[in-house]
Motif scaffolding. Sequence first.
Motif, short mmCIF file in Angstrom:
data_model
loop_
_atom_site.label_atom_id
_atom_site.label_comp_id
_atom_site.label_asym_id
_atom_site.label_seq_id
_atom_site.Cartn_x
_atom_site.Cartn_y
_atom_site.Cartn_z
N ASN A 154 -8.67 -11.34 10.65
CA ASN A 154 -7.29 -10.94 10.85
C ASN A 154 -6.33 -11.48 9.46
OD1 ASN A 154 -8.31 -11.18 13.38
ND2 ASN A 154 -6.22 -10.14 14.08
N ASN A 155 -6.58 -12.72 9.18
CA ASN A 155 -5.88 -13.21 7.97
C ASN A 155 -6.25 -12.70 6.84
OD1 ASN A 155 -4.57 -15.05 9.58
ND2 ASN A 155 -5.94 -16.62 9.29
N VAL A 156 -7.84 -12.43 6.78
CA VAL A 156 -8.05 -11.76 5.54
C VAL A 156 -7.71 -10.20 5.13
CG1 VAL A 156 -10.49 -10.98 4.06
CG2 VAL A 156 -10.35 -13.28 5.36
N ILE A 157 -7.90 -9.53 6.40
CA ILE A 157 -7.40 -8.06 6.43
C ILE A 157 -5.90 -7.94 5.90
CG2 ILE A 157 -7.16 -7.69 8.62
CD1 ILE A 157 -8.69 -5.30 6.04
N SER A 158 -5.25 -8.91 6.38
CA SER A 158 -3.69 -8.77 6.19
C SER A 158 -3.37 -9.23 4.79
CB SER A 158 -2.93 -10.17 7.17
OG SER A 158 -3.00 -9.61 8.46
N ILE A 159 -4.10 -10.10 4.27
CA ILE A 159 -3.93 -10.48 2.56
C ILE A 159 -4.36 -9.16 2.13
CG2 ILE A 159 -5.07 -11.74 0.69
CD1 ILE A 159 -4.93 -14.05 2.70
N ALA A 160 -5.48 -8.51 2.40
CA ALA A 160 -5.76 -7.38 1.59
C ALA A 160 -4.91 -6.28 1.50
CB ALA A 160 -7.18 -6.81 2.21
N VAL A 161 -4.22 -6.00 2.77
CA VAL A 161 -3.18 -4.85 2.93
C VAL A 161 -2.00 -5.32 2.12
CG1 VAL A 161 -1.67 -3.71 4.57
CG2 VAL A 161 -4.00 -4.17 5.28
N GLN A 162 -1.50 -6.60 2.14
CA GLN A 162 -0.44 -7.03 1.25
C GLN A 162 -0.90 -6.67 -0.12
OE1 GLN A 162 2.73 -7.94 2.57
NE2 GLN A 162 3.17 -7.47 0.16
N LYS A 163 -1.77 -7.26 -0.58
CA LYS A 163 -2.12 -7.08 -2.14
C LYS A 163 -2.06 -5.71 -2.45
CE LYS A 163 -3.00 -8.52 -6.07
NZ LYS A 163 -1.73 -9.10 -7.00
N ALA A 164 -3.08 -4.92 -1.53
CA ALA A 164 -2.97 -3.52 -1.99
C ALA A 164 -1.58 -2.76 -2.07
CB ALA A 164 -3.63 -2.54 -0.93
N GLN A 165 -0.75 -3.04 -1.04
CA GLN A 165 0.72 -2.58 -1.06
C GLN A 165 1.36 -3.09 -2.54
OE1 GLN A 165 2.22 -4.30 2.39
NE2 GLN A 165 2.02 -2.60 3.58
N ASN A 166 1.24 -4.26 -2.83
CA ASN A 166 1.97 -4.78 -4.06
C ASN A 166 1.21 -4.13 -5.64
OD1 ASN A 166 3.42 -6.45 -2.70
ND2 ASN A 166 2.11 -7.99 -2.98
N SER A 167 0.02 -4.01 -5.33
CA SER A 167 -0.62 -3.35 -6.47
C SER A 167 -0.34 -1.90 -6.77
CB SER A 167 -2.29 -3.25 -6.35
OG SER A 167 -2.97 -2.72 -7.07
N LEU A 168 -0.20 -1.21 -5.32
CA LEU A 168 0.02 0.21 -5.29
C LEU A 168 1.29 0.48 -5.93
CD1 LEU A 168 -0.67 3.19 -4.62
CD2 LEU A 168 0.56 2.75 -2.37
N GLN A 169 2.50 -0.23 -5.62
CA GLN A 169 3.79 -0.20 -6.17
C GLN A 169 3.80 -0.50 -7.54
OE1 GLN A 169 6.20 1.05 -4.54
NE2 GLN A 169 4.76 1.27 -2.76
N ASN A 170 2.66 -1.12 -8.20
CA ASN A 170 2.95 -1.26 -9.68
C ASN A 170 2.08 -0.31 -10.23
OD1 ASN A 170 3.60 -3.27 -11.80
ND2 ASN A 170 1.39 -3.55 -12.01
N THR A 171 1.59 0.51 -9.79
CA THR A 171 0.86 1.57 -10.41
C THR A 171 1.48 2.43 -11.49
OG1 THR A 171 0.95 3.17 -8.53
CG2 THR A 171 -1.05 1.91 -8.93
N PRO A 172 2.69 2.84 -11.19
CA PRO A 172 3.85 3.57 -12.23
C PRO A 172 3.87 2.57 -13.46
CG PRO A 172 4.57 3.76 -9.96
CD PRO A 172 3.58 2.68 -9.85
N ASN A 173 4.07 1.41 -13.32
CA ASN A 173 4.21 0.52 -14.59
C ASN A 173 2.77 0.62 -15.53
OD1 ASN A 173 6.57 -0.27 -13.76
ND2 ASN A 173 5.92 -1.74 -12.48
N LEU A 174 1.65 0.86 -14.95
CA LEU A 174 0.35 0.94 -15.60
C LEU A 174 0.11 2.09 -16.06
CD1 LEU A 174 -1.54 -1.37 -13.33
CD2 LEU A 174 -0.50 -2.06 -15.43
N LEU A 175 0.56 3.46 -15.55
CA LEU A 175 0.30 4.70 -15.83
C LEU A 175 1.50 5.54 -15.99
CD1 LEU A 175 -2.30 6.37 -16.10
CD2 LEU A 175 -2.26 7.08 -13.88
N PRO A 176 1.97 5.98 -17.28
CA PRO A 176 3.10 6.50 -17.53
C PRO A 176 3.57 7.57 -16.93
CG PRO A 176 2.22 5.66 -19.52
CD PRO A 176 1.06 5.42 -18.52
N VAL A 177 2.54 8.45 -16.82
CA VAL A 177 2.70 9.81 -15.89
C VAL A 177 3.18 9.43 -14.48
CG1 VAL A 177 0.36 9.91 -14.97
CG2 VAL A 177 1.85 12.02 -15.72
N LEU A 178 2.79 8.46 -13.98
CA LEU A 178 3.24 8.24 -12.50
C LEU A 178 4.97 7.94 -12.43
CD1 LEU A 178 0.33 6.10 -11.13
CD2 LEU A 178 0.93 8.61 -10.75
N LYS A 179 5.20 6.92 -13.54
CA LYS A 179 6.56 6.47 -13.58
C LYS A 179 7.52 7.79 -14.18
CE LYS A 179 7.63 2.78 -15.26
NZ LYS A 179 8.09 1.20 -15.98
#
Length: 546
Positions: A154-179
Amino acid sequence: MQTLNAEKLKFIIESASNKLFNNKERIDALNVFPVPDGDTGTNMSSTFQKAIQLIEKESFDTVGELIELVSKNMLLSARGNSGVILSQIFKGFSNAWSSLNNINIEDFINGFSMAAKTAYDSVLKPVEGTILTVIRETAEELAKIKVDKNSTFNNVISIAVQKAQNSLQNTPNLLPVLKEVGVVDSGGEGLLMILEGMKSAIEGTKVEIDLNSTKPLVIASNTEVYSGEFGYCTEVIIKLNEPDKFVKNKFVSQVEKLGNSMVIVNDGNLLKLHIHTITPGKILNIGQKVGEFLTVKIENMTEQANNTKSNLEGIKSYEATKVQPTKKNAIISCNAGSGFINIMNELECDHVIEGGQSNNPSAQDIIEAIDIVNAENIIILPNNSNIILAAQQAAKIKSDRNIKIIPTKSQVEGITAIMNYSPEIDIEDNINEIESSLKNLIVGEVVQAIKNTKIDNVKVKEGSYLMIMSHKIIGTKKDSLSASTALIDKMIKSNKKAQILIIYYGNNVSEIDAKKIEKYVLSKYDIEVQIQNGDQHIYDYMFGLE
């Protein structure tokens, strides 16, 4: 929960697939390009659902047995670039867990590390700001966990989901076309849905498929098989003739008495219908009265249900089948639209795989084509950027053949390629000849935009007509004719030595419309013009200038 056995992992995988399925249309809507594309959510869900179909009624003794079958069938059913990368993520899980009876928390974390590595290794030029970034950063975060007796899944998958959410929100900063467009990466969003589905199952609640969802444009997958239901799973997408006058309730009353499991969504000028019926012809007759079919899919559910078991056995024994090649060279092409298919057949293409934009063939479809042509050396023309990875995947699986992928991104490029192909000469000479001819080709496309956006510094208004040159949007116009003439002006200006322009008109326009473009070109330029009926579904016109 300190270990996962096969049945628990199966429970988790099915929940993940269902969560993705329930959100696939929303993920599709994140598509950057403002035309119907390969549909990331649909491709990922189709890839996943195919694998789930073959395990849902089976039991497994070990985690390794389960994950190997899931991974193998994902490889075969992968559709589009996103589907192929997803299959590679599960290939990584399989690489980590294939020898295990059960998995503990350390095995689980290691699986994510292998998943990220395998996914990156599968892409020739990995692009950050995509699903690759999300799986890598999630795996890196999990690798930081110090596992002890108090650690839980439970703890491990919760960390995975939280990190994936943060990483996803940052994708526009890494790929200009998304921004520029103002969205996150659609593939990364799909991966997040998978992780959320896993989390729900690990916490004890399996996500179930929701056919009555009110999310935009939700329809059922063409891969579904319903136990106890027979007849035909019928899905259509209709472009309404008069959307302002369309009465949804009236249409529903006509259709609902002809079947069950109906899902119907009206979005602007598009109508999507899914229904299980024993009379699909009557459904089509009713649908044709309100508009023009963009896609039609009719699947025999009885046949699918009967074949599920035999399909599973077929997958397991697939690699045992070896057939000796009967000829030296062959060429395979992926095409959509009866006109383009007819042209490729007339040019003696050895096999045409029907599918392309918004209907990507799977790796399995391409493998079957490879078996059909049964040649020692094979050239594959994807003719769409979203099919290239699936073709590469198929080539890896059929490693007993010498398969070359020419990364054509449009059907126009495919036609130029086959016109410069000769089955009599050496395969490498063919490759050189085709690649040389493609360097002299300029491709243009005109298509109606399906949403407001800004891309390539061009403001796009829904309903306007995009001018696309060499796969890049260069401007828009209010109507198809003015977009076509302005685009051709740009194309000829970029290659003043061009000698011939070929116009491929789609099923939204007519030859009469194409002749108006021909008249304009001949009045202004000293160039030969040819008109071909491509009968393509999405693009009004495709142009080839060389």
